[in-house]
Design an enzyme around this catalytic site. Sequence first.
Site, PDB file in Angstrom:
ATOM      1  N   ARG A 104    -117.856  26.044  -7.433  1.00  0.00           N
ATOM      2  CA  ARG A 104    -118.680  25.399  -6.244  1.00  0.00           C
ATOM      3  C   ARG A 104    -119.876  26.130  -6.893  1.00  0.00           C
ATOM      4  O   ARG A 104    -120.908  26.779  -6.373  1.00  0.00           O
ATOM      5  CB  ARG A 104    -117.670  27.078  -5.441  1.00  0.00           C
ATOM      6  CG  ARG A 104    -117.294  27.717  -5.857  1.00  0.00           C
ATOM      7  CD  ARG A 104    -116.556  28.368  -4.821  1.00  0.00           C
ATOM      8  NE  ARG A 104    -116.729  28.900  -4.117  1.00  0.00           N
ATOM      9  CZ  ARG A 104    -117.199  29.877  -3.318  1.00  0.00           C
ATOM     10  NH1 ARG A 104    -118.104  30.826  -4.886  1.00  0.00           N
ATOM     11  NH2 ARG A 104    -117.749  29.933  -2.230  1.00  0.00           N
ATOM     12  N   PRO A 127     -99.649  31.661 -18.073  1.00  0.00           N
ATOM     13  CA  PRO A 127     -99.455  33.435 -17.173  1.00  0.00           C
ATOM     14  C   PRO A 127     -99.401  34.120 -17.940  1.00  0.00           C
ATOM     15  O   PRO A 127     -99.376  35.106 -17.737  1.00  0.00           O
ATOM     16  CB  PRO A 127     -98.342  32.747 -16.792  1.00  0.00           C
ATOM     17  CG  PRO A 127     -97.506  32.001 -17.260  1.00  0.00           C
ATOM     18  CD  PRO A 127     -98.376  30.722 -17.886  1.00  0.00           C
ATOM     19  N   ASP A 176    -120.484  36.666  -2.177  1.00  0.00           N
ATOM     20  CA  ASP A 176    -119.396  36.294  -2.371  1.00  0.00           C
ATOM     21  C   ASP A 176    -118.532  37.631  -2.824  1.00  0.00           C
ATOM     22  O   ASP A 176    -119.450  37.995  -3.797  1.00  0.00           O
ATOM     23  CB  ASP A 176    -119.384  35.279  -3.455  1.00  0.00           C
ATOM     24  CG  ASP A 176    -118.941  33.689  -2.283  1.00  0.00           C
ATOM     25  OD1 ASP A 176    -119.132  33.977  -0.734  1.00  0.00           O
ATOM     26  OD2 ASP A 176    -119.574  32.394  -2.674  1.00  0.00           O
ATOM     27  N   GLU A 235     -90.720  24.661 -19.758  1.00  0.00           N
ATOM     28  CA  GLU A 235     -91.039  26.438 -20.233  1.00  0.00           C
ATOM     29  C   GLU A 235     -92.280  26.446 -20.837  1.00  0.00           C
ATOM     30  O   GLU A 235     -92.478  27.775 -21.687  1.00  0.00           O
ATOM     31  CB  GLU A 235     -89.242  26.350 -21.691  1.00  0.00           C
ATOM     32  CG  GLU A 235     -88.573  27.041 -21.312  1.00  0.00           C
ATOM     33  CD  GLU A 235     -88.307  27.679 -19.953  1.00  0.00           C
ATOM     34  OE1 GLU A 235     -88.895  28.719 -20.264  1.00  0.00           O
ATOM     35  OE2 GLU A 235     -88.027  27.457 -19.336  1.00  0.00           O
TER      36      GLU A 235
HETATM   37  N1  SAM Z   1     -92.082  30.608 -19.973  1.00  0.00           N
HETATM   38  C1  SAM Z   1     -93.548  30.087 -19.534  1.00  0.00           C
HETATM   39  C2  SAM Z   1     -93.231  31.896 -19.759  1.00  0.00           C
HETATM   40  O1  SAM Z   1     -92.665  32.965 -19.107  1.00  0.00           O
HETATM   41  O2  SAM Z   1     -94.694  32.142 -20.153  1.00  0.00           O
HETATM   42  C3  SAM Z   1     -93.723  29.764 -18.000  1.00  0.00           C
HETATM   43  C4  SAM Z   1     -93.976  28.512 -17.928  1.00  0.00           C
HETATM   44  S1  SAM Z   1     -94.581  27.371 -16.265  1.00  0.00           S
HETATM   45  C5  SAM Z   1     -92.466  27.690 -15.976  1.00  0.00           C
HETATM   46  C6  SAM Z   1     -95.091  26.653 -16.654  1.00  0.00           C
HETATM   47  C7  SAM Z   1     -96.239  25.849 -16.959  1.00  0.00           C
HETATM   48  O3  SAM Z   1     -96.543  26.478 -15.891  1.00  0.00           O
HETATM   49  C8  SAM Z   1     -96.976  26.352 -18.008  1.00  0.00           C
HETATM   50  O4  SAM Z   1     -96.657  26.615 -19.248  1.00  0.00           O
HETATM   51  C9  SAM Z   1     -98.015  27.122 -17.649  1.00  0.00           C
HETATM   52  O5  SAM Z   1     -99.147  25.645 -18.082  1.00  0.00           O
HETATM   53  C10 SAM Z   1     -98.155  27.220 -15.961  1.00  0.00           C
HETATM   54  N2  SAM Z   1     -98.118  28.819 -15.150  1.00  0.00           N
HETATM   55  C11 SAM Z   1     -97.168  29.197 -14.696  1.00  0.00           C
HETATM   56  N3  SAM Z   1     -97.668  29.949 -14.637  1.00  0.00           N
HETATM   57  C12 SAM Z   1     -98.904  30.495 -14.520  1.00  0.00           C
HETATM   58  C13 SAM Z   1    -100.015  31.439 -14.271  1.00  0.00           C
HETATM   59  N4  SAM Z   1     -99.302  32.219 -13.217  1.00  0.00           N
HETATM   60  N5  SAM Z   1    -101.759  30.668 -14.855  1.00  0.00           N
HETATM   61  C14 SAM Z   1    -101.445  29.716 -15.359  1.00  0.00           C
HETATM   62  N6  SAM Z   1    -100.652  29.101 -15.364  1.00  0.00           N
HETATM   63  C15 SAM Z   1     -99.845  29.040 -14.679  1.00  0.00           C
END
Ligand code: SAM
Length: 258
Positions: free
Chosen positions: A153, A88, A168, A115
């Site tokens: 795709r 994220p 698209d 985490e």
């Molecule tokens: N503690 C992290 C933070 O707040 O940045 C979030 C961890 S999340 C619960 C667990 C995993 O989900 C991350 O390590 C990532 O690989 C994935 N993830 C969560 N949200 C994401 C997003 N919006 N885009 C891409 N991957 C995501």
Amino acid sequence: MRIDVITLFPDLIEACAGAGVVGRARERGLLEVRTWNPRDFATDNHRTVDDRPFGGGPGMVMMVGPLRDALERVRAAGGPARTIYLSPQGARLTQAKVAQLARGPRLVLLCGRYEGVDERLLAEAVDEEVSIGDYVLSGGELAAAVLIDAIGRLQEGALSDAQSAQQDSFSDGLLDCPHYTRPVRDAWGEVPAVLLSGDHAAIRRWRRKQALGRTWLRRPDLLARVELDAESRRLLDEFRREYVTARDQAEAGKDRTG
Ligand code: SAM
């Protein structure tokens, strides 16, 4: 193109990347997707891949060791590849980024859980972080599946009509125009007459005008970034005038009845 995914839940990737356009692209050898489970690289009997965070606090953190060994094996299996951590905190995914990644021969995707991943692994072994939006998922698998789908795709031959990707949303900076199919008449409305006219120039103009108008209404931020030629500016002006007239008439009608 080949995509290797490092994930604690390979079944999730297989389920998402096994159907539809992407599934067919894989069957035809246009896209290869392989999964690697960090647990297979753990060194203890419990196949441990995570541990408590230093400094305390909730949750677990994915350890460096199993991920480093998994990455080394992936690279040994197919040569060097750009490594992306789904996170994220990464740059938000766009169609332009998808198109850029789709041109490469190979990609490694790292899916976090808990985490997240020990920062030292990210600093040493990851080329970039990509986010699919400003919200938090419980793992990177769905984000990786989104990326695989969007990239898959675009592989040459994946779509039955190559033009469809060019039409698209986002590919020329605008949203797509509305689409209709049979029946021509339905209780919920009629197909716009121009689409039945057989006049290809008129249909092209109508579609362009709708795409411009929709983008103006729904995503003015996109429109502001697009350089419009004279015809597009004229079509957009026409759309705006017609839209404002229709809205004023609808409001006047409401005033009369209400
Ligand atoms: N503690 C992290 C933070 O707040 O940045 C979030 C961890 S999340 C619960 C667990 C995993 O989900 C991350 O390590 C990532 O690989 C994935 N993830 C969560 N949200 C994401 C997003 N919006 N885009 C891409 N991957 C995501």
